[in-house]
Design a protein around this motif. Structure first.
Motif, mmCIF file in Angstrom:
data_model
loop_
_atom_site.group_PDB
_atom_site.id
_atom_site.type_symbol
_atom_site.label_atom_id
_atom_site.label_comp_id
_atom_site.label_asym_id
_atom_site.label_seq_id
_atom_site.Cartn_x
_atom_site.Cartn_y
_atom_site.Cartn_z
ATOM 1 N N SER A 129 -6.722 31.598 -44.733
ATOM 2 C CA SER A 129 -8.058 31.464 -45.029
ATOM 3 C C SER A 129 -8.306 30.520 -45.829
ATOM 4 O O SER A 129 -9.727 29.822 -45.899
ATOM 5 C CB SER A 129 -7.394 31.900 -46.763
ATOM 6 O OG SER A 129 -6.558 31.073 -47.674
ATOM 7 N N LYS A 130 -7.172 29.734 -44.835
ATOM 8 C CA LYS A 130 -8.230 27.934 -44.915
ATOM 9 C C LYS A 130 -9.184 27.891 -43.659
ATOM 10 O O LYS A 130 -9.117 28.148 -42.800
ATOM 11 C CB LYS A 130 -6.890 27.202 -44.253
ATOM 12 C CG LYS A 130 -7.137 26.126 -43.883
ATOM 13 C CD LYS A 130 -7.105 24.698 -45.771
ATOM 14 C CE LYS A 130 -7.150 23.658 -45.823
ATOM 15 N NZ LYS A 130 -6.385 23.152 -45.228
ATOM 16 N N ARG A 131 -10.253 26.978 -44.102
ATOM 17 C CA ARG A 131 -11.062 26.756 -43.321
ATOM 18 C C ARG A 131 -10.980 25.126 -43.458
ATOM 19 O O ARG A 131 -10.886 24.588 -44.063
ATOM 20 C CB ARG A 131 -12.218 26.929 -43.962
ATOM 21 C CG ARG A 131 -12.981 28.623 -43.981
ATOM 22 C CD ARG A 131 -13.104 29.230 -43.342
ATOM 23 N NE ARG A 131 -12.955 30.761 -42.807
ATOM 24 C CZ ARG A 131 -11.689 31.299 -42.967
ATOM 25 N NH1 ARG A 131 -11.154 30.878 -42.669
ATOM 26 N NH2 ARG A 131 -12.772 32.545 -43.115
ATOM 27 N N PHE A 132 -11.601 24.638 -41.590
ATOM 28 C CA PHE A 132 -11.666 22.787 -41.449
ATOM 29 C C PHE A 132 -13.320 22.762 -40.610
ATOM 30 O O PHE A 132 -13.868 23.544 -40.775
ATOM 31 C CB PHE A 132 -11.145 23.287 -40.072
ATOM 32 C CG PHE A 132 -9.339 23.417 -40.522
ATOM 33 C CD1 PHE A 132 -8.349 22.702 -41.791
ATOM 34 C CD2 PHE A 132 -8.799 24.902 -39.611
ATOM 35 C CE1 PHE A 132 -7.078 23.188 -41.546
ATOM 36 C CE2 PHE A 132 -7.448 25.599 -40.311
ATOM 37 C CZ PHE A 132 -6.941 24.452 -41.109
ATOM 38 N N LYS A 133 -13.380 21.389 -41.785
ATOM 39 C CA LYS A 133 -15.027 21.001 -40.887
ATOM 40 C C LYS A 133 -14.275 19.792 -40.272
ATOM 41 O O LYS A 133 -14.976 18.163 -41.291
ATOM 42 C CB LYS A 133 -15.267 20.701 -42.736
ATOM 43 C CG LYS A 133 -15.999 21.381 -43.581
ATOM 44 C CD LYS A 133 -16.287 21.332 -44.905
ATOM 45 C CE LYS A 133 -16.618 22.516 -45.757
ATOM 46 N NZ LYS A 133 -17.403 22.686 -46.255
ATOM 47 N N GLY A 134 -13.979 19.671 -39.427
ATOM 48 C CA GLY A 134 -13.703 18.427 -38.587
ATOM 49 C C GLY A 134 -12.388 17.781 -38.740
ATOM 50 O O GLY A 134 -11.686 17.873 -39.897
ATOM 51 N N GLY A 135 -12.622 16.213 -37.553
ATOM 52 C CA GLY A 135 -10.897 15.360 -38.126
ATOM 53 C C GLY A 135 -9.713 15.880 -37.684
ATOM 54 O O GLY A 135 -10.309 16.908 -36.308
ATOM 55 N N VAL A 136 -8.515 16.203 -37.506
ATOM 56 C CA VAL A 136 -7.758 16.658 -36.657
ATOM 57 C C VAL A 136 -6.850 17.265 -37.625
ATOM 58 O O VAL A 136 -6.073 16.246 -38.867
ATOM 59 C CB VAL A 136 -7.177 15.117 -35.699
ATOM 60 C CG1 VAL A 136 -6.095 15.474 -35.296
ATOM 61 C CG2 VAL A 136 -7.933 14.566 -34.500
ATOM 62 N N VAL A 137 -5.873 18.075 -37.304
ATOM 63 C CA VAL A 137 -4.856 18.850 -38.633
ATOM 64 C C VAL A 137 -3.594 19.047 -37.489
ATOM 65 O O VAL A 137 -4.285 19.400 -36.462
ATOM 66 C CB VAL A 137 -5.659 20.601 -38.617
ATOM 67 C CG1 VAL A 137 -4.796 21.069 -39.209
ATOM 68 C CG2 VAL A 137 -7.075 19.999 -39.662
ATOM 69 N N PHE A 138 -2.799 18.371 -38.194
ATOM 70 C CA PHE A 138 -1.810 18.649 -37.968
ATOM 71 C C PHE A 138 -0.802 19.788 -38.090
ATOM 72 O O PHE A 138 -0.852 20.547 -38.914
ATOM 73 C CB PHE A 138 -0.880 17.882 -38.379
ATOM 74 C CG PHE A 138 0.705 17.401 -37.625
ATOM 75 C CD1 PHE A 138 0.483 18.290 -36.761
ATOM 76 C CD2 PHE A 138 1.370 16.668 -37.795
ATOM 77 C CE1 PHE A 138 2.599 18.332 -36.163
ATOM 78 C CE2 PHE A 138 2.803 16.345 -37.412
ATOM 79 C CZ PHE A 138 3.049 16.594 -36.371
ATOM 80 N N VAL A 139 -0.825 21.136 -36.810
ATOM 81 C CA VAL A 139 -0.044 22.335 -37.629
ATOM 82 C C VAL A 139 0.958 22.286 -37.282
ATOM 83 O O VAL A 139 1.403 21.855 -36.729
ATOM 84 C CB VAL A 139 -0.858 23.064 -36.489
ATOM 85 C CG1 VAL A 139 -0.306 24.637 -35.823
ATOM 86 C CG2 VAL A 139 -2.907 23.397 -36.509
#
Length: 298
Positions: A129-139
Protein backbone atom coordinates in the motif's frame (compact mmCIF):
# COMPACT_ATOMS: atom_id res chain seq x y z
CA UNK A 1 31.26 16.05 -0.30
CA UNK A 2 33.73 14.09 -2.42
CA UNK A 3 36.44 16.12 -4.11
CA UNK A 4 35.33 15.37 -7.67
CA UNK A 5 32.89 17.64 -9.43
CA UNK A 6 29.56 16.36 -10.73
CA UNK A 7 30.83 16.34 -14.32
CA UNK A 8 33.96 14.43 -13.35
CA UNK A 9 31.91 11.85 -11.51
CA UNK A 10 29.73 10.93 -14.43
CA UNK A 11 32.23 11.09 -17.25
CA UNK A 12 33.71 7.62 -17.08
CA UNK A 13 36.57 6.14 -19.03
CA UNK A 14 37.34 9.28 -21.03
CA UNK A 15 40.56 9.08 -23.03
CA UNK A 16 42.32 12.38 -22.24
CA UNK A 17 44.55 14.18 -24.70
CA UNK A 18 48.25 13.94 -23.98
CA UNK A 19 49.18 16.37 -21.23
CA UNK A 20 45.62 16.73 -19.91
CA UNK A 21 43.99 15.25 -16.82
CA UNK A 22 41.28 12.62 -16.62
CA UNK A 23 37.92 14.19 -15.77
CA UNK A 24 38.34 17.45 -17.71
CA UNK A 25 36.29 18.16 -20.81
CA UNK A 26 37.32 20.72 -23.44
CA UNK A 27 34.48 22.27 -25.46
CA UNK A 28 34.20 25.04 -28.08
CA UNK A 29 33.78 28.55 -26.65
CA UNK A 30 30.19 28.77 -27.89
CA UNK A 31 29.26 26.33 -25.11
CA UNK A 32 30.35 28.75 -22.37
CA UNK A 33 27.43 29.63 -20.12
CA UNK A 34 25.28 26.79 -21.41
CA UNK A 35 24.24 23.63 -19.58
CA UNK A 36 26.07 20.69 -21.15
CA UNK A 37 25.28 17.00 -20.71
CA UNK A 38 27.91 14.40 -21.53
CA UNK A 39 26.52 11.07 -22.72
CA UNK A 40 28.86 8.17 -23.58
CA UNK A 41 28.61 7.24 -27.25
CA UNK A 42 27.75 3.60 -26.56
CA UNK A 43 24.89 4.61 -24.24
CA UNK A 44 23.61 7.15 -26.76
CA UNK A 45 23.73 4.62 -29.58
CA UNK A 46 22.26 1.79 -27.58
CA UNK A 47 19.13 3.74 -26.74
CA UNK A 48 18.93 5.42 -30.14
CA UNK A 49 18.59 8.68 -28.26
CA UNK A 50 17.95 11.98 -29.99
CA UNK A 51 18.31 15.37 -28.24
CA UNK A 52 14.63 16.07 -28.76
CA UNK A 53 13.48 12.55 -27.90
CA UNK A 54 11.85 11.30 -24.73
CA UNK A 55 14.62 8.74 -24.29
CA UNK A 56 17.26 11.44 -24.04
CA UNK A 57 15.17 13.40 -21.54
CA UNK A 58 14.76 10.30 -19.39
CA UNK A 59 18.50 9.62 -19.40
CA UNK A 60 19.23 13.24 -18.54
CA UNK A 61 16.70 13.22 -15.70
CA UNK A 62 18.07 9.99 -14.27
CA UNK A 63 21.68 11.13 -14.22
CA UNK A 64 20.98 14.64 -12.92
CA UNK A 65 18.78 13.27 -10.13
CA UNK A 66 21.40 10.72 -9.13
CA UNK A 67 24.09 13.41 -9.14
CA UNK A 68 22.12 15.43 -6.60
CA UNK A 69 21.54 12.38 -4.41
CA UNK A 70 25.17 11.27 -4.50
CA UNK A 71 26.24 14.71 -3.28
CA UNK A 72 24.25 14.37 -0.06
CA UNK A 73 26.91 14.85 2.62
CA UNK A 74 25.04 13.27 5.50
CA UNK A 75 22.94 10.15 5.46
CA UNK A 76 21.78 7.69 8.10
CA UNK A 77 20.99 5.10 5.43
CA UNK A 78 23.11 2.13 4.42
CA UNK A 79 24.02 3.90 1.17
CA UNK A 80 24.31 7.68 0.86
CA UNK A 81 22.05 7.91 -2.18
CA UNK A 82 19.15 6.16 -0.40
CA UNK A 83 16.30 8.40 0.74
CA UNK A 84 14.12 5.65 2.25
CA UNK A 85 13.87 1.88 2.64
CA UNK A 86 11.00 -0.43 1.74
CA UNK A 87 10.69 -4.04 2.91
CA UNK A 88 7.98 -5.91 0.98
CA UNK A 89 10.06 -9.07 1.47
CA UNK A 90 12.26 -9.74 4.48
CA UNK A 91 14.50 -12.56 5.62
CA UNK A 92 17.45 -14.42 4.16
CA UNK A 93 18.99 -17.91 4.27
CA UNK A 94 22.53 -17.01 3.24
CA UNK A 95 23.64 -16.96 6.90
CA UNK A 96 26.48 -14.47 6.37
CA UNK A 97 28.75 -14.29 9.43
CA UNK A 98 28.65 -10.51 9.47
CA UNK A 99 24.91 -9.97 8.81
CA UNK A 100 23.61 -7.04 10.87
CA UNK A 101 20.02 -7.58 9.64
CA UNK A 102 19.80 -11.16 10.96
CA UNK A 103 21.25 -10.06 14.29
CA UNK A 104 18.68 -7.27 14.53
CA UNK A 105 15.80 -9.59 13.61
CA UNK A 106 16.86 -12.16 16.20
CA UNK A 107 17.43 -9.67 19.02
CA UNK A 108 15.70 -6.28 19.17
CA UNK A 109 12.97 -7.23 16.70
CA UNK A 110 12.42 -10.84 17.76
CA UNK A 111 9.06 -10.09 19.42
CA UNK A 112 7.61 -8.38 16.34
CA UNK A 113 5.19 -10.28 14.09
CA UNK A 114 7.46 -9.86 11.09
CA UNK A 115 10.35 -11.68 12.76
CA UNK A 116 8.44 -14.10 14.98
CA UNK A 117 10.07 -16.93 13.01
CA UNK A 118 13.50 -15.36 13.13
CA UNK A 119 15.02 -14.32 9.83
CA UNK A 120 12.95 -16.70 7.70
CA UNK A 121 11.88 -15.23 4.29
CA UNK A 122 8.50 -13.54 4.51
CA UNK A 123 6.17 -11.63 2.18
CA UNK A 124 4.85 -8.50 3.91
CA UNK A 125 1.59 -7.81 2.09
CA UNK A 126 0.89 -4.62 3.99
CA UNK A 127 3.90 -2.98 2.33
CA UNK A 128 2.20 -2.91 -1.05
CA UNK A 129 0.00 0.00 0.00
CA UNK A 130 3.12 2.18 0.16
CA UNK A 131 3.36 5.13 -2.27
CA UNK A 132 6.57 6.84 -3.43
CA UNK A 133 7.29 10.40 -4.54
CA UNK A 134 10.83 10.39 -5.89
CA UNK A 135 14.27 9.80 -4.43
CA UNK A 136 16.00 6.43 -4.18
CA UNK A 137 14.23 3.58 -2.39
CA UNK A 138 16.35 0.70 -1.09
CA UNK A 139 14.21 -2.41 -1.60
CA UNK A 140 14.41 -5.15 1.05
CA UNK A 141 17.42 -4.02 3.05
CA UNK A 142 16.28 -6.58 5.67
CA UNK A 143 16.72 -9.57 3.38
CA UNK A 144 17.79 -10.74 -0.05
CA UNK A 145 14.94 -10.40 -2.51
CA UNK A 146 16.74 -12.44 -5.17
CA UNK A 147 17.97 -15.34 -3.06
CA UNK A 148 17.08 -18.76 -4.45
CA UNK A 149 14.77 -19.22 -1.46
CA UNK A 150 12.43 -16.39 -2.60
CA UNK A 151 9.49 -17.47 -4.84
CA UNK A 152 9.27 -15.90 -8.30
CA UNK A 153 5.74 -14.74 -7.46
CA UNK A 154 7.01 -12.54 -4.61
CA UNK A 155 9.55 -10.87 -6.84
CA UNK A 156 6.95 -10.26 -9.55
CA UNK A 157 4.66 -8.61 -7.00
CA UNK A 158 7.47 -6.28 -5.96
CA UNK A 159 8.34 -5.34 -9.55
CA UNK A 160 4.68 -4.78 -10.40
CA UNK A 161 4.46 -2.26 -7.58
CA UNK A 162 7.76 -0.60 -8.53
CA UNK A 163 6.51 -0.01 -12.09
CA UNK A 164 3.73 2.20 -10.72
CA UNK A 165 6.29 4.85 -9.71
CA UNK A 166 8.45 5.74 -12.74
CA UNK A 167 9.72 8.95 -11.13
CA UNK A 168 11.32 7.11 -8.21
CA UNK A 169 14.55 5.12 -8.36
CA UNK A 170 14.48 1.67 -6.79
CA UNK A 171 17.78 0.23 -5.64
CA UNK A 172 18.08 -3.55 -5.44
CA UNK A 173 20.98 -5.37 -3.81
CA UNK A 174 21.63 -9.10 -3.81
CA UNK A 175 24.29 -11.77 -3.37
CA UNK A 176 22.61 -13.75 -6.16
CA UNK A 177 22.70 -11.39 -9.18
CA UNK A 178 22.33 -14.27 -11.65
CA UNK A 179 18.63 -14.10 -10.86
CA UNK A 180 18.46 -10.54 -12.22
CA UNK A 181 18.58 -12.18 -15.67
CA UNK A 182 15.19 -13.84 -15.07
CA UNK A 183 13.04 -10.73 -14.62
CA UNK A 184 11.87 -7.68 -16.52
CA UNK A 185 12.93 -4.51 -14.71
CA UNK A 186 11.67 -0.97 -15.29
CA UNK A 187 14.17 1.70 -16.35
CA UNK A 188 14.16 3.30 -12.89
CA UNK A 189 15.73 0.21 -11.29
CA UNK A 190 19.33 0.26 -10.05
CA UNK A 191 20.65 -3.30 -9.93
CA UNK A 192 23.39 -3.93 -7.38
CA UNK A 193 25.42 -6.82 -6.07
CA UNK A 194 27.41 -7.26 -2.89
CA UNK A 195 30.87 -8.46 -3.90
CA UNK A 196 33.13 -8.39 -0.85
CA UNK A 197 36.07 -10.02 -2.65
CA UNK A 198 36.95 -11.87 -5.83
CA UNK A 199 38.73 -14.68 -3.97
CA UNK A 200 36.52 -17.74 -3.44
CA UNK A 201 38.96 -19.25 -0.93
CA UNK A 202 38.93 -16.13 1.23
CA UNK A 203 35.12 -16.23 1.16
CA UNK A 204 34.88 -19.88 2.20
CA UNK A 205 33.06 -20.18 5.51
CA UNK A 206 31.85 -16.57 5.46
CA UNK A 207 28.45 -17.24 3.88
CA UNK A 208 26.27 -19.77 2.06
CA UNK A 209 25.63 -17.23 -0.72
CA UNK A 210 26.86 -17.88 -4.28
CA UNK A 211 30.63 -17.63 -4.68
CA UNK A 212 32.10 -14.19 -5.45
CA UNK A 213 33.31 -15.42 -8.84
CA UNK A 214 29.74 -16.39 -9.76
CA UNK A 215 28.40 -13.00 -8.73
CA UNK A 216 31.10 -11.18 -10.69
CA UNK A 217 30.35 -13.20 -13.82
CA UNK A 218 26.59 -12.61 -13.49
CA UNK A 219 27.11 -8.84 -13.14
CA UNK A 220 29.51 -8.70 -16.08
CA UNK A 221 26.94 -10.41 -18.28
CA UNK A 222 24.03 -8.30 -17.04
CA UNK A 223 22.92 -5.91 -19.78
CA UNK A 224 21.79 -2.96 -17.68
CA UNK A 225 22.84 0.70 -17.62
CA UNK A 226 22.41 1.41 -13.91
CA UNK A 227 24.47 -1.21 -12.05
CA UNK A 228 26.33 -0.76 -8.81
CA UNK A 229 28.69 -2.81 -6.67
CA UNK A 230 28.94 -2.88 -2.89
CA UNK A 231 32.35 -4.02 -1.65
CA UNK A 232 31.26 -4.17 1.97
CA UNK A 233 32.45 -5.54 4.24
CA UNK A 234 35.62 -5.66 2.16
CA UNK A 235 37.57 -8.92 2.37
CA UNK A 236 41.08 -9.67 1.16
CA UNK A 237 41.20 -9.74 -2.65
CA UNK A 238 43.40 -10.56 -5.63
CA UNK A 239 45.59 -8.12 -7.55
CA UNK A 240 43.06 -8.11 -10.42
CA UNK A 241 39.95 -7.31 -8.37
CA UNK A 242 39.83 -3.75 -9.71
CA UNK A 243 39.81 -5.07 -13.27
CA UNK A 244 36.86 -7.36 -12.60
CA UNK A 245 34.89 -4.50 -11.05
CA UNK A 246 35.61 -2.33 -14.09
CA UNK A 247 34.38 -5.06 -16.42
CA UNK A 248 31.05 -4.96 -14.59
CA UNK A 249 30.98 -1.25 -15.56
CA UNK A 250 29.01 -0.04 -12.53
CA UNK A 251 27.47 3.38 -12.19
CA UNK A 252 28.96 3.55 -8.71
CA UNK A 253 31.00 1.47 -6.27
CA UNK A 254 30.68 1.56 -2.49
CA UNK A 255 33.67 0.34 -0.46
CA UNK A 256 33.86 -0.09 3.30
CA UNK A 257 35.09 -2.23 6.18
CA UNK A 258 33.06 -4.28 8.65
CA UNK A 259 31.54 -2.13 11.39
CA UNK A 260 30.80 -4.84 13.94
CA UNK A 261 34.08 -6.42 15.00
CA UNK A 262 33.72 -9.81 13.32
CA UNK A 263 37.46 -10.12 12.64
CA UNK A 264 36.96 -11.04 9.01
CA UNK A 265 39.87 -11.75 6.62
CA UNK A 266 40.36 -8.09 5.78
CA UNK A 267 42.88 -6.47 3.43
CA UNK A 268 45.32 -3.93 4.81
CA UNK A 269 44.33 -0.28 4.64
CA UNK A 270 47.00 0.39 2.01
CA UNK A 271 45.57 -2.30 -0.28
CA UNK A 272 42.05 -0.91 0.09
CA UNK A 273 43.17 2.64 -0.64
CA UNK A 274 45.06 1.39 -3.70
CA UNK A 275 41.86 -0.27 -4.95
CA UNK A 276 39.91 2.96 -4.44
CA UNK A 277 42.58 4.99 -6.25
CA UNK A 278 42.82 2.59 -9.17
CA UNK A 279 39.07 2.66 -9.77
CA UNK A 280 38.89 6.44 -9.43
CA UNK A 281 41.87 6.97 -11.72
CA UNK A 282 40.09 4.92 -14.35
CA UNK A 283 37.04 7.18 -14.11
CA UNK A 284 34.73 5.21 -11.82
CA UNK A 285 32.66 6.79 -9.08
CA UNK A 286 33.82 5.29 -5.77
CA UNK A 287 32.01 6.22 -2.56
CA UNK A 288 33.92 5.45 0.62
CA UNK A 289 32.12 4.17 3.69
CA UNK A 290 33.95 2.99 6.82
CA UNK A 291 37.62 3.12 5.84
CA UNK A 292 40.07 2.13 8.57
CA UNK A 293 43.03 -0.10 9.24
CA UNK A 294 42.37 -3.85 9.17
CA UNK A 295 41.78 -5.29 12.64
CA UNK A 296 45.02 -7.30 12.40
CA UNK A 297 47.19 -4.26 11.55
CA UNK A 298 49.17 -2.54 14.28
Amino acid sequence: MEEETIVEKFVSKLKPREGTEVGHIYLPKEFIGKEVVVVPKDVFSKHELLPQGNGFKLLLKRHRSLCKLIEREHSTKMFSIVTETWNPVTGCLHHCRYCWARRLAETKLKNSKRYSNGFAPRLNKGEFSKRFKGGVVFVSDMGDLFGEFIPDEWIELVLKHVKKFPNTFFLFLTKNPLRYHDFDFPENAILGATIETDDNEVYAGISKAPKPSERIKAMMELDWDAKFVSVEPILDFSLRFWEKIERINPLMVYIGYDNYGHKLPEPTLDRTLSLVKKLRDDGFLVLRKTIRRAWHEK
